[in-house]
Design a protein around this motif. Structure first.
Motif, PDB file in Angstrom:
ATOM      1  N   CYS A   1     -17.415  83.566  73.230  1.00  0.00           N
ATOM      2  CA  CYS A   1     -17.755  83.813  71.704  1.00  0.00           C
ATOM      3  C   CYS A   1     -16.741  84.894  71.493  1.00  0.00           C
ATOM      4  CB  CYS A   1     -19.159  84.016  71.492  1.00  0.00           C
ATOM      5  SG  CYS A   1     -20.170  82.812  71.484  1.00  0.00           S
TER       6      CYS A   1
ATOM      7  N   ILE B   1     -13.130  84.156  71.103  1.00  0.00           N
ATOM      8  CA  ILE B   1     -12.812  82.987  69.730  1.00  0.00           C
ATOM      9  C   ILE B   1     -12.741  83.877  68.707  1.00  0.00           C
ATOM     10  CG2 ILE B   1     -13.773  81.564  68.421  1.00  0.00           C
ATOM     11  CD1 ILE B   1     -14.978  80.326  71.086  1.00  0.00           C
ATOM     12  N   CYS B   2     -13.622  85.031  68.472  1.00  0.00           N
ATOM     13  CA  CYS B   2     -13.642  85.772  67.306  1.00  0.00           C
ATOM     14  C   CYS B   2     -12.465  86.676  67.255  1.00  0.00           C
ATOM     15  CB  CYS B   2     -14.900  86.631  67.337  1.00  0.00           C
ATOM     16  SG  CYS B   2     -16.298  85.874  67.087  1.00  0.00           S
TER      17      CYS B   2
ATOM     18  N   VAL C   1     -20.372  81.885  67.742  1.00  0.00           N
ATOM     19  CA  VAL C   1     -19.306  82.307  67.027  1.00  0.00           C
ATOM     20  C   VAL C   1     -19.775  82.330  65.463  1.00  0.00           C
ATOM     21  CG1 VAL C   1     -16.973  81.527  66.048  1.00  0.00           C
ATOM     22  CG2 VAL C   1     -17.573  81.480  68.507  1.00  0.00           C
TER      23      VAL C   1
ATOM     24  N   ASP D   1     -12.345  75.567  64.405  1.00  0.00           N
ATOM     25  CA  ASP D   1     -12.389  76.017  65.727  1.00  0.00           C
ATOM     26  C   ASP D   1     -13.195  74.864  66.544  1.00  0.00           C
ATOM     27  OD1 ASP D   1     -13.473  77.666  68.017  1.00  0.00           O
ATOM     28  OD2 ASP D   1     -15.052  78.506  66.974  1.00  0.00           O
TER      29      ASP D   1
END
Lengths: 366, 366
Positions: A114, A117-118, A167, A211
């Motif tokens: 997570c 991804i951020c 996310v 995403d």
């Protein structure tokens, strides 16, 4: 439902986050971080459970030598390396047993994934990579790297499992609007994580950000392709920290090269010793992609390998931030995995002690 | 308290996010994005207010030519370029008038700055830059880039104004613990943003992360120095998107080079064609810094310029992500600024229409 586990062998340097929990609940542990394979086979008879990382091949010999063995606990998500080929020489029963008494730690990598991804969402939005590159070449305070804010932008999350929800909850704190696509997540589950659930037919709603981290199955292979991209907003940015095959890399590359080039594709002109602006420059667009090009991407997983020219072009594309599969590569993941595994073992001995779910149904429940 | 503003001149390509709001409230606007300076001076007499970006020098001539002028609205934070030197030839009264009737848009850059800081926190935590560099050199799935999660780590925020609070609210969604240092922020204000307020004497509480964005004043110059670093946890990571002088760059560089090198300082060995691990390698540590070295940093503002060897060494340091002052460089900042300025003008004409605060007390209230 109570399983008798008194003595656990902990291999592969799986540390205190596992043994402390087991010991606290009266389960004895012996840690052998560097045991040789032959010593392992000699000692295994004494143990009710073994805890391993994917480094340790769980073979038919191990199961044969460990006749009290009730549990193979894999301190990692997935099932790692089980020597299926070797086992199959003597029939599938051994490997079937191994699979049935093995459980793993599927939650251990969620936070790390997570967070990456951020971080990639932000790095792409702020043109962090090209800005850094230009800076290293002596360009100070270069106003042409005009990024965008994430606040009030919409991200479409494909796959609203543990990672997708994680996310969503983080990026909603940035004021992003989150829409989710997942046939298995209910409306209510999504709403808990600030996700507006949509169906696949509503794909045109894909907006500035996409995403994807669904599992790689037949219906999800090449999920992001020219057709999907065509329905996205011009300049959509795409993040893939899921599986390599989720994106058709050829289509993504074409879309990155189609139509108007965004400002993050500025290039260093060696001859002139200056940044060459490519804003507004047009290339010949692939048919159908003219008005739906991709404005940027961040990718951690790939379909091709070192010799695939499409994959390599994608990795080196100036609008792409490419990382070498580092999503779960943190010092925390093994600690989480060891803890998750230990809690599952304790729950077998003393059901209900932890809220941690047993990751798979297995033989011990027969 | 009501100011009579009927006609506003909007310069410098400040767009619809300004004029739409003014027009909606019956305030007429004329946009002249490319007006020549002499035409500007000829036309100014007609306007009650002008809206400019820092590109337009607000000089004594402008004020003299604009005799109905009640407001100079600067669509940017701060006060930009006011030609103090030229004005001072004829005494300070003109420049004093300009300052007193000028207001700006201090909130316009907050979101962009917050988002960059959060992105840098994540990029440093995940070793995004060295991973990307190694990848570009052909290294796939390089397990040695072991980052850390931000969840359950503590970030100390120095300066809990708009930006500090914004970073806190975002990073608390990642499960970070936030402690704040700010003499002007109350306990209650901090708590609203999940910040535990501490005093400067409690500096040892500085933990894994340090994020500084206080204004640059005498007491904050070189705020991050060898002494402060010494009290931080070993391997602390430091983010500076505030002002260049907040960090003593020499001390930071020494601390980055002191003691044990963390894994993100792996280097590409050209001769062997492979990554050279530097984990565990020790360098001669600067006195007092042995056990309190900095493990990584992300910097967007610098004390020195291109010729300062310390600054340059910092920018090229393998544990540093350096960006060329891009915090406020997004396409959104000018839009926010134009909107914030327009709302302030409307509030002068129709007090209380928007919650937007007038950014400075000024002459019109006399």
């Amino acid at each position: 439902m109570v399983v008798d586990i008194k003595l656990v062998l902990v291999l592969d340097g799986i540390g205190e986050s596992c043994t402390n929990i087991l010991n606290f609940h009266g389960i004895q542990t012996i840690s052998r971080p560097d045991i040789l394979r032959k010593d392992l086979l000699n000692d295994l008879y004494a143990y009710d459970a073994i805890v391993v990382r994917p480094d340790t091949l769980v073979t038919k010999e191990i199961v044969a030598a460990a006749f009290r063995l009730k549990v193979v606990a894999l301190a990692s998500p997935g099932y790692g390396q089980i020597d299926v080929e070797a086992a199959s020489h003597r029939g599938v029963s051994v490997i079937k047993y191994i699979l049935e008494c093995t459980f793993s730690a599927p939650n251990s990598t969620v936070i790390s994934a997570c967070e990456l991804i951020c971080g990639l969402l932000l790095a792409v939005a702020k043109h962090m990579r090209p800005a850094r590159t230009a800076f290293s070449k002596g360009l100070w305070n270069y106003g042409s790297f005009k990024g965008t804010e994430l606040k009030d932008r919409t991200v479409a999350i494909i796959g609203c499992g543990r990672v997708g929800k994680g996310v969503a909850s983080r990026m909603s704190a940035f004021g992003m609007k989150i829409i989710g696509f997942d046939p298995f997540a209910t409306q209510e589950q999504c709403e808990q994580y600030y996700i507006s659930k949509m169906t696949q037919e509503e794909q045109p709603a894909f907006q500035q950000w996409l995403d994807i981290h669904s599992p790689l199955l037949q219906p999800t292979r090449n999920f992001i392709n020219a057709d999907v991209i065509r329905r996205c907003k011009t300049g959509v940015k795409i993040i893939n920290v899921g599986r390599g095959g989720l994106i058709n890399e050829r289509d993504l590359l074409d879309a990155l090269n189609s139509g108007q080039i965004t400002s993050d594709s500025t290039e260093w002109d060696k001859e002139k010793g200056m940044i060459r602006k490519r804003r507004g420059e047009k290339r010949k667009a692939k048919e159908g992609l003219t008005s739906c090009q991709v404005g940027g991407a961040a990718i951690d997983v790939y379909e091709g390998r070192q010799k695939d020219p499409v994959t390599l072009s994608l990795i080196e594309h100036p609008s792409v931030i490419a990382t070498p599969h580092i999503a779960t590569s943190t010092t925390d993941v093994p600690v989480h995995a060891a803890k998750e595994i230990a809690e599952q073992i304790v729950n077998l001995v003393k059901p209900g002690t932890y809220s941690t779910m047993l990751s798979e149904l297995n033989k011990i429940y027969d």
